[in-house]
Design an enzyme around this catalytic site. Structure first.
Site, PDB file in Angstrom:
ATOM      1  N   CYS A   1      33.410   1.246  31.291  1.00 43.98           N
ATOM      2  CA  CYS A   1      34.420   2.040  31.712  1.00 43.98           C
ATOM      3  C   CYS A   1      33.882   3.327  32.287  1.00 43.98           C
ATOM      4  O   CYS A   1      33.011   3.374  32.962  1.00 43.98           O
ATOM      5  CB  CYS A   1      35.693   2.222  30.559  1.00 43.98           C
ATOM      6  SG  CYS A   1      37.046   2.702  31.593  1.00 43.98           S
ATOM      7  N   TYR A   2      34.108   4.545  31.790  1.00 44.76           N
ATOM      8  CA  TYR A   2      33.583   5.995  31.899  1.00 44.76           C
ATOM      9  C   TYR A   2      32.153   5.654  31.868  1.00 44.76           C
ATOM     10  O   TYR A   2      31.432   6.321  32.763  1.00 44.76           O
ATOM     11  CB  TYR A   2      34.176   6.984  30.963  1.00 44.76           C
ATOM     12  CG  TYR A   2      33.555   8.180  31.204  1.00 44.76           C
ATOM     13  CD1 TYR A   2      34.438   9.065  31.996  1.00 44.76           C
ATOM     14  CD2 TYR A   2      32.296   8.844  30.736  1.00 44.76           C
ATOM     15  CE1 TYR A   2      33.777  10.437  32.499  1.00 44.76           C
ATOM     16  CE2 TYR A   2      31.803   9.884  31.025  1.00 44.76           C
ATOM     17  CZ  TYR A   2      32.461  10.693  31.580  1.00 44.76           C
ATOM     18  OH  TYR A   2      32.115  12.147  31.951  1.00 44.76           O
TER      19      TYR A   2
ATOM     20  N   SER B   1      41.300   6.973  -7.183  1.00 45.96           N
ATOM     21  CA  SER B   1      42.459   6.982  -6.891  1.00 45.96           C
ATOM     22  C   SER B   1      43.030   5.521  -7.048  1.00 45.96           C
ATOM     23  O   SER B   1      44.423   5.552  -7.091  1.00 45.96           O
ATOM     24  CB  SER B   1      42.918   7.205  -5.058  1.00 45.96           C
ATOM     25  OG  SER B   1      42.054   6.061  -4.520  1.00 45.96           O
TER      26      SER B   1
ATOM     27  N   HIS C   1      36.729  -3.531  29.159  1.00 45.86           N
ATOM     28  CA  HIS C   1      36.582  -3.183  27.618  1.00 45.86           C
ATOM     29  C   HIS C   1      36.147  -4.466  27.093  1.00 45.86           C
ATOM     30  O   HIS C   1      36.945  -5.194  26.698  1.00 45.86           O
ATOM     31  CB  HIS C   1      37.587  -2.280  27.143  1.00 45.86           C
ATOM     32  CG  HIS C   1      37.856  -0.916  27.518  1.00 45.86           C
ATOM     33  ND1 HIS C   1      37.152   0.210  27.072  1.00 45.86           N
ATOM     34  CD2 HIS C   1      38.419  -0.591  28.544  1.00 45.86           C
ATOM     35  CE1 HIS C   1      37.522   1.191  27.577  1.00 45.86           C
ATOM     36  NE2 HIS C   1      38.158   1.076  28.556  1.00 45.86           N
TER      37      HIS C   1
ATOM     38  N   ASP D   1      38.253   2.596  -1.529  1.00 46.42           N
ATOM     39  CA  ASP D   1      37.167   3.376  -1.079  1.00 46.42           C
ATOM     40  C   ASP D   1      36.654   4.083  -2.135  1.00 46.42           C
ATOM     41  O   ASP D   1      35.409   3.999  -2.414  1.00 46.42           O
ATOM     42  CB  ASP D   1      37.479   4.271   0.009  1.00 46.42           C
ATOM     43  CG  ASP D   1      38.383   3.710   1.243  1.00 46.42           C
ATOM     44  OD1 ASP D   1      38.137   2.544   1.435  1.00 46.42           O
ATOM     45  OD2 ASP D   1      39.287   4.391   1.869  1.00 46.42           O
ATOM     46  N   SER D   2      37.311   4.783  -3.094  1.00 44.85           N
ATOM     47  CA  SER D   2      37.077   5.412  -4.234  1.00 44.85           C
ATOM     48  C   SER D   2      36.651   4.613  -5.262  1.00 44.85           C
ATOM     49  O   SER D   2      35.303   4.937  -5.875  1.00 44.85           O
ATOM     50  CB  SER D   2      37.942   6.544  -4.648  1.00 44.85           C
ATOM     51  OG  SER D   2      38.909   5.875  -5.046  1.00 44.85           O
TER      52      SER D   2
END
Length: 500
Positions: A75-76, A213, A159, A217-218
């Site tokens: 694209c860009y 948590s 894309h 992740d943790s």
């Protein structure tokens, strides 16, 4: 390594994910980086972006074409390639957004693909004149130059990284293996082995702590660190009274044999602080500040801690503005707000180069329970932001029971693994109902379920009628205080995934 150069595209993360899915390591760099490390560089991919190349001094990006490795412009990135090498890009009336049929010419990038297929376009500017020596390799009815090749530089206007593009993965594989001759060195097992050794070498015989948590992740970051340094690692899990049904028990069961875990019962403390508070931002600040105080108290008890482990992921790094292109900072990243500054701890982020699905793969290899691996994301402030309005023990229990029923039924859905998030919300509304021939005036429970790839955008899930009927019936029958269930059918944007 394949270097992904970010020019601000909303799809940059997807490019990196697709490359890693092919077994090749990729990393995202800001387009403003002045030099790339050539040591392991096998190829470069230039992302899309919101800007126009004719409004930019593109000379500062010329060095990306001077590393003697193949380059793929998307694209860009395609327009940039054309502009730098003497082509012409301009805004045209024939803009393309969404699906388009593309026609290709034979070359290595499209090897093994049919002559026409559907791709995903998102552009207002177009290449209208090729650089000297380049040749067209793709076109659509409205965009004559939808792809071109110039020596070892390949460019496409569409894309390939998005799922809407047919054969997108095949195109990326062709670039990686047929053009770059990239090596398949990226695997989760190798990552685990290398990361455990790296943590061990970094921490040595010192101590490290991590705020657990209960999320993936943790927990995965903690388990990796525990394997590296054993009893010198301490996980701290705070029960703030805002957890899901049976969450504390599940965390203790899953982790008691995997790490040195301290559980802090702070339910009363948090609820007292939240009494009478309705504003969601105020809730967040109260919960965050109280958590910090508790964490500091526990850290002082443990003593001689030098390292803080955080479950930071790659999207956190990108969204916080570290290592990205000219896109806006989406959010300030802080896993444990204020802790490193106050406690003077050295931060270790074992997962900072990974995406969520890669963390789930590590959890599988660490033999974590499947029920844990498939758990849906849970906000840091917990149920406090899923109860709209004031928090109380009674309202928390009502929401826990409603969400318990929703989760029990959701796990029976065939597409449960594909759902990014599904949860219940308790609203500060009373509605008239009738139960047992008597008038009731009780609470409304909302259900939210969305599909998403990275949490940045989301679409609501078309849950089957039988499922909604069953959940509604169970909640209104089994949960005291709820007489109405509604379903949220709003995408993000304009809404957020969570309600507060």
């Amino acid at each position: 390594m394949i270097a992904i150069i970010d020019f601000g595209s909303q799809y940059t993360q997807l490019i990196a994910r697709r490359v890693r899915e092919c077994g090749v390591y990729s990393e995202i760099f800001s387009c403003f980086i002045e030099k790339l490390d050539m040591k392991n560089l096998e190829g470069i991919i230039l992302s899309g972006g919101p800007g126009s190349v004719y409004e930019t001094d593109t000379r500062k990006f010329r060095h990306f074409f001077e590393y003697r490795v193949p380059v793929l412009g998307i694209c860009y990135g395609m327009q940039l390639t054309a502009q730098i090498f003497g082509g012409k890009v301009q805004h045209t009336k024939c803009r393309e957004y969404g699906p388009a049929e593309i026609f290709i010419k034979r070359n290595k990038l499209f090897d093994g693909l049919p002559e026409k297929f559907e791709v995903w376009m998102s552009h207002g500017d177009s290449v209208v004149r090729l650089p000297e020596g380049a040749r067209i390799i793709a076109s659509t009815e409205t965009t004559p130059i939808a792809g071109f090749q110039l020596n070892n530089f390949y460019s496409v206007q569409f894309h390939p990284e998005v799922r809407h593009t047919q054969f997108g993965t095949k195109i990326i594989k062709n670039f990686l293996f047929k053009i770059c001759s990239a090596r398949k060195t990226w695997s989760m097992q190798r990552f685990i082995e290398d990361k455990i050794k790296e943590i061990k070498d970094t921490i040595g015989d010192k101590k490290a702590i991590c705020a657990i948590s209960g999320g993936i992740d943790s927990t995965v970051a903690g388990v990796l660190t525990s394997r590296a340094i054993g009893r010198n690692f301490v996980g701290i899990f705070v029960d703030n009274g805002l957890l899901r049904y049976n969450e504390r028990e599940e965390v203790e069961k899953n982790l008691k044999n995997r790490m040195n875990l301290i559980v802090v019962d702070a339910r009363k403390r948090f609820l007292e602080k939240l009494k009478g508070v309705k504003d969601p931002e105020q809730k967040r600040k109260i919960i965050g500040n109280e958590f910090i105080r508790i964490f500091e108290e526990e850290a002082r008890r443990i003593k001689n801690i030098e390292f803080l482990i955080q479950g930071t992921l790659y999207p956190d790094v990108i969204e916080s503005g570290r290592g990205i292109g000219p896109s806006a900072v989406i959010k300030s990243h802080h896993n444990v707000g204020g802790l490193p500054e106050k406690m003077h701890l050295k931060i270790i982020e074992p997962l900072r180069m990974l995406f969520k699905d890669e963390v789930r793969e590590i959890a599988k290899r660490l033999k974590m329970p499947e029920s844990f691996i498939q758990r849906k994301p849970f906000p840091g402030p917990g149920l406090a932001v899923r109860i709209v309005g004031e928090i109380s023990e009674e309202r928390l229990e009502t929401l826990r029971q409603a969400d318990r029923i929703l989760q029990e039924e959701a796990r029976k859905l065939k597409n449960y693994k594909d759902i990014w998030q599904i949860f219940a919300v308790l609203l500060p509304l009373g509605t008239v109902g009738v139960m047992g021939d008597k008038r009731t005036y009780e609470s409304v429970c909302a259900i939210r379920a969305v599909y998403s790839e990275d949490g940045m955008t989301a679409d609501w899930v078309r849950l089957p009628d039988w499922f909604l009927r069953r959940v509604s019936k169970r909640i209104t029958n089994e949960v005291k205080g709820v007489n109405r269930v509604v379903y949220d059918i709003t995408s993000k944007p304009p809404a957020t995934i969570e309600w507060e």
